[in-house]
Design a protein around this motif. Structure first.
Motif, PDB file in Angstrom:
ATOM      1  N   THR A 257       0.814  -1.210   0.000  1.00 10.01           N
ATOM      2  CA  THR A 257       0.000   0.000   0.000  1.00 10.01           C
ATOM      3  C   THR A 257       0.853   1.268   0.000  1.00 10.01           C
ATOM      4  OG1 THR A 257      -0.127  -0.135   2.414  1.00 10.01           O
ATOM      5  CG2 THR A 257      -1.960  -1.085   1.151  1.00 10.01           C
TER       6      THR A 257
ATOM      7  N   ASP B 134       2.186   1.127  -4.109  1.00 13.09           N
ATOM      8  CA  ASP B 134       1.378   0.725  -5.262  1.00 13.09           C
ATOM      9  C   ASP B 134       1.187   1.864  -6.253  1.00 13.09           C
ATOM     10  OD1 ASP B 134       1.093  -1.870  -4.510  1.00 13.09           O
ATOM     11  OD2 ASP B 134      -0.986  -1.724  -3.827  1.00 13.09           O
TER      12      ASP B 134
ATOM     13  N   ALA C  25      -2.334   7.254  -0.179  1.00 11.32           N
ATOM     14  CA  ALA C  25      -1.580   6.287  -0.977  1.00 11.32           C
ATOM     15  C   ALA C  25      -0.374   6.925  -1.649  1.00 11.32           C
ATOM     16  CB  ALA C  25      -2.496   5.667  -2.033  1.00 11.32           C
TER      17      ALA C  25
END
Length: 879
Positions: free
Chosen positions: A267, A270, A456
């Motif tokens: 995570t 990504d 993210a």
């Protein structure tokens, strides 16, 4: 609503419409008010006027005349000729035109029309008794003078609205903007092109700004030299150190990469791996090994990393997940779109500033969730880590607060509603349609999607809902809430979150010329509102997985507000709060809101002009202050004062970091310009954020005159540093997502360069204090040469490598206008970012690719084209 209230509302509405025939509301006869019995105009007439009235707006001069008010704006005043031409006969009377004019009108002349300022930028044109209608093809004129200057065609607002009481308002077709298909730029058809340098282009006789012609641009671009090998090895933003073995060459990645996460959570990386794939570097078991790992190092700053590319593997080691992510983005920076090789090298890197931010104003004009998600991608690509999202201002409230639906039901929309019970009036040329793209808001789920995308990408979202000034949207929304609950006879609930004192007779004007945009600092309901909103926003953040740890109050206040408020007179008379005079109320409000935030475990941020008036002892231990004072006005003094309070200062200097300003000095360049007429990517690159006063040696003021920066009065305390820097995109006249991208890019890449990398040519700050001018020469010729050489590499890297990546991401970055001259009958052309295509046109013929000097004759036009061929720059002529 009973009939008496209806009569009162209609009367007030007609008054705001400028109708002299407004019926008096004193009687409740039980009779229906027939507006059409009072006004002769019909809906058909309104529709016909909207379709057939051609409006033309021409700036006559920026030179003040004796008809200007010399007591206002230091006497600065410009004159406009506004003409109306009827394509067909118009006989109807009793109609008006509402239009936005940023600078309030002072005086006017017309045989047929009267004009007055209403509120904010909204103005009203009404018909004089002498108005006799339009014959077919007839033209009527309104000449007016307004405050300050009008130096750019984008100053003019679109969407003039014709209306009459009881009828549906219509936007006059000739004032609707449209998008140019080639450039994607907004065009205002009713604005006449500037032609005169002295009367239209310049502020005053002292203004030395030069109109950027193609010839001047050619001369400026002539110093650029292409260096494609250096571009291949370049990383933006520049790393702390790069080691390249001259014999190492390149490694083939045609089979992609084989990612090994090691101790890194997927995570955390990504989004960066996905970006590599979008650039053509796919994951494959047969690919070059890419090994990731985290090795903690307390001597390194958060986000630091090392990167090594060899013929055997790629390794990225970060001090944390953010560091690994940044290493992957540097790997992506080495990628050239369409090529399958990487240069072999080793990088050791860490950020210069902890705070590397970008502000986007979605309040004045709304910008979509999709745009924000694209922006987050690009911020992360260039290692920016703070998104300051300006969600609330006078013209709009853009975040759903479930417990206060009026904030978005009313405050997020602009339409033609005189009562403002259903929406806000159409400031900033919004038009009459509440569903237009300039209206809108983020639902809770929209906002949480933004927060999750930011998380993210290791970006913190810092929301801002401006207060106590710049708060008209929330004030009007809470007043509508008040009316709703009063109609239900629930007075306690009606007053629960009220933000204005209805008995306040204060006559004031904000910087944007509103007289009703400041939250009343003396009402307990104002603070109850803040608590309710912030509790809701905190929950929204928590549920999205990005805790709200910092909130930007705004801290803008309005001088002169509250003076005649009975609530404030009573409040000041009560010394229990420590406020003894009206002038202390703004600071009290900020201090109290900061206290509320502290109780919610949220850190306080705000703009320097409001924050500076607070008492340090009444503020939390951690305070962020965004310093936005212009450098040529001695802005470094306030920055240093705030830093010397041990506050976290984020440099936001408008001279260089306001991306709503024009890229270049040309009336067709879009943007406001109160601090700079030309803020191109090179200027952002030149910025030395650690040493603000030194810029007086090589930058000019807003009229391109030299200035002096005296830093002996308030130097930084020894060892004091700034937290970071932030770019700003204010949206008053930025109405589309594409236009935001045109304004922000490619300047965002230079912002990232200055936020991440401390240049070796930057002059260290002198803590003893010094005086700087064009004569002081602290920034030596040697340092200037170093800077300019590095700019050449940066410009080449953008043109040859980075723009192709922006095209893949569908970012409508500004394509530069082209430099060109005619020499010995041949066209010579160049461009600020070598690598982009140059096109030319002869006598209106087909567009041709420019490769080298070529013989031409006649009228020559020139433009640049994007790397994917889908967009062109603004066209200029070669003289």
């Amino acid at each position: 609503m009973n009939k008496k209230m209806l009569a009162l509302t209609i009367a007030a509405s007609l008054s705001l419409l400028g109708c002299d025939k407004a019926p008096k509301p004193a009687v409740d006869t039980g009779e229906k008010i027939n507006l059409q019995a009072i006004y002769s105009v019909t809906q058909s007439d309104i529709n016909k006027i909207a379709e057939n009235l051609v409006v033309n707006y021409r700036v006559v001069t920026n030179i003040p005349t004796d008809k200007c008010d010399g007591k206002v704006a230091d006497g600065a005043c410009f004159e406009v000729e506004l003409t109306f031409t009827a394509k067909q006969a118009i006989a109807a009377k009793d109609w008006t035109i509402h239009f936005s004019q940023i600078a309030p009108i002072q005086s006017f002349e017309s045989d047929d029309f009267s004009v007055k300022h209403l509120n904010g930028d909204l103005h009203l044109i009404s018909l004089k008794d002498t108005f006799s209608g339009f014959a077919p093809g007839e033209q009527k004129t309104l000449n007016f003078r307004a405050m300050f200057w009008s130096l750019a065609e984008s100053d003019v607002m679109p969407n003039y609205i014709v209306s009459a009481p009881g009828l549906e308002a219509r936007v006059i077709e000739s004032t609707k903007p449209y998008i140019d298909k080639e450039s994607g730029l907004e065009v205002l058809p009713h604005v006449e092109t500037f032609t005169d340098t002295n009367t239209q282009f310049k502020r005053s006789a002292a203004d030395k700004t030069q109109w950027l012609t193609s010839e001047k641009l050619y001369q400026r671009n002539a110093v650029l030299v292409e260096d494609k090998l250096a571009v291949i090895q370049a990383i933006i933003p520049t790393p702390t150190s790069v080691s390249i073995d001259a014999n190492a060459g390149f490694v083939d990645i045609s089979h992609g990469i084989a990612v090994s996460l090691g101790n890194v959570k997927h995570t955390e990386v990504d989004a960066a791996i996905s970006r590599l794939a979008e650039l053509g570097v796919k994951q494959s078991a047969k690919g070059l090994p890419l090994r990731l790992s985290i090795v903690s190092n307390n001597d390194k700053i958060i986000g630091s990393y090392s990167l090594a590319v060899t013929d055997k593997e790629i390794t990225i080691v970060g001090v944390d997940g953010n560091g690994v992510f940044n290493g992957l983005q540097s790997l992506a920076s080495l990628v050239t779109v369409g090529e399958s090789r990487l240069p072999m090298l080793a990088v050791d890197d860490e950020p210069h500033f902890a705070f590397r931010g970008m502000l986007v104003d979605v309040a004045r004009n709304f910008h979509s969730k999709d745009f924000i998600l694209k922006l987050l991608d690009q911020m992360a690509a260039y290692k920016l880590n703070k998104l300051h999202l300006h969600l609330g201002d006078d013209e709009g409230w853009r975040l759903e607060i479930p417990s206060l639906p009026e904030l978005t039901d009313i405050g997020a929309k602009r339409c033609f509603d005189i009562t403002e019970d259903n929406c806000l009036m159409p400031q900033l040329g919004a038009g009459a349609d509440e569903n237009s793209s300039v209206s809108g808001y983020y639902s809770v789920s929209d906002y949480q999607e933004i927060l999750q995308a930011a998380t993210a990408r290791h970006i913190q979202v810092i929301p801002s809902l401006d207060m106590p000034g710049h708060s008209r949207s929330s004030i009007k929304a809470m007043t509508a809430r008040y009316k709703k609950f009063m109609a239900l006879e629930d007075e306690a609930k009606a007053k629960q979150f009220l933000l204005e004192d209805f008995d306040d007779k204060t006559n004031y004007s904000s910087v944007q010329f509103y007289g009703d945009n400041t939250i009343n600092a003396c009402l307990e309901s104002s603070y109850d509102f803040v608590i309710e909103v912030m509790t809701q926003v905190k929950k929204i953040h928590a549920d999205a997985g990005q805790p709200l740890t910092r909130y930007h109050i705004g801290a803008d206040e309005t001088a002169g507000a509250w003076l005649e408020s009975p609530a404030c007179k009573a409040f000041v008379a009560d010394n229990d709060k420590g406020v003894t005079k009206m002038s202390e109320l703004g600071a009290y409000f900020i201090e109290r809101v900061a206290g509320i935030l502290s109780e919610l475990d949220i850190e306080t941020a705000g703009w320097s002009d409001g924050m500076e008036h607070t008492r340090k002892e009444n503020m939390p231990a951690i305070v962020q202050a965004n310093a936005w004072d212009a450098l040529f006005w001695g802005g470094h003094d306030k920055v240093h004062q705030l830093a010397n309070r041990d506050w976290q200062v984020v440099i936001s200097s408008p001279d260089v970091l306001y991306f709503d300003f024009p890229h270049e000095a040309d009336p067709k360049e879009h943007g406001y310009y109160w601090a700079s007429r030309h803020t191109n990517t090179e200027k952002v690159f030149q910025f030395m954020p650690d040493n603000l006063p030194v810029h007086a040696e090589f930058w000019l003021d807003r009229q391109d005159n030299a200035y002096v920066a005296d830093d002996t009065k308030t130097p930084l305390a020894p060892g004091q540093k700034f937290l970071g820097i932030q770019g700003q995109l204010w949206s008053e006249n930025v109405r589309t997502d594409d236009m935001v991208e045109h304004k922000v890019f490619p300047r965002l890449l230079a912002l990232a360069e200055r936020a991440w990398h401390q240049a070796d040519w930057a002059v260290p700050y002198n803590y003893k204090g010094a005086k700087y001018s064009s004569q002081s020469n602290t920034f030596t010729a040697e340092l200037k040469a170093m800077r300019d050489n590095q700019w050449q590499l940066f410009a080449n890297t953008l043109g040859h490598k980075e723009f192709a990546k922006l095209d893949l991401a569908q970012i409508d970055y500004r394509l530069p206008t082209v430099g060109a001259i005619i020499k010995a009958g041949k066209l010579h052309a160049n461009i600020a970012f070598p690598g982009l295509t140059i096109e030319y046109q002869v006598n209106g013929g087909n567009w041709l690719n420019y490769q080298e000097p070529i013989a031409v004759s006649g009228e020559i036009s020139i433009r640049s084209r994007s790397t994917n061929g889908l967009r062109a720059s603004r066209i200029t002529q070669v003289k």
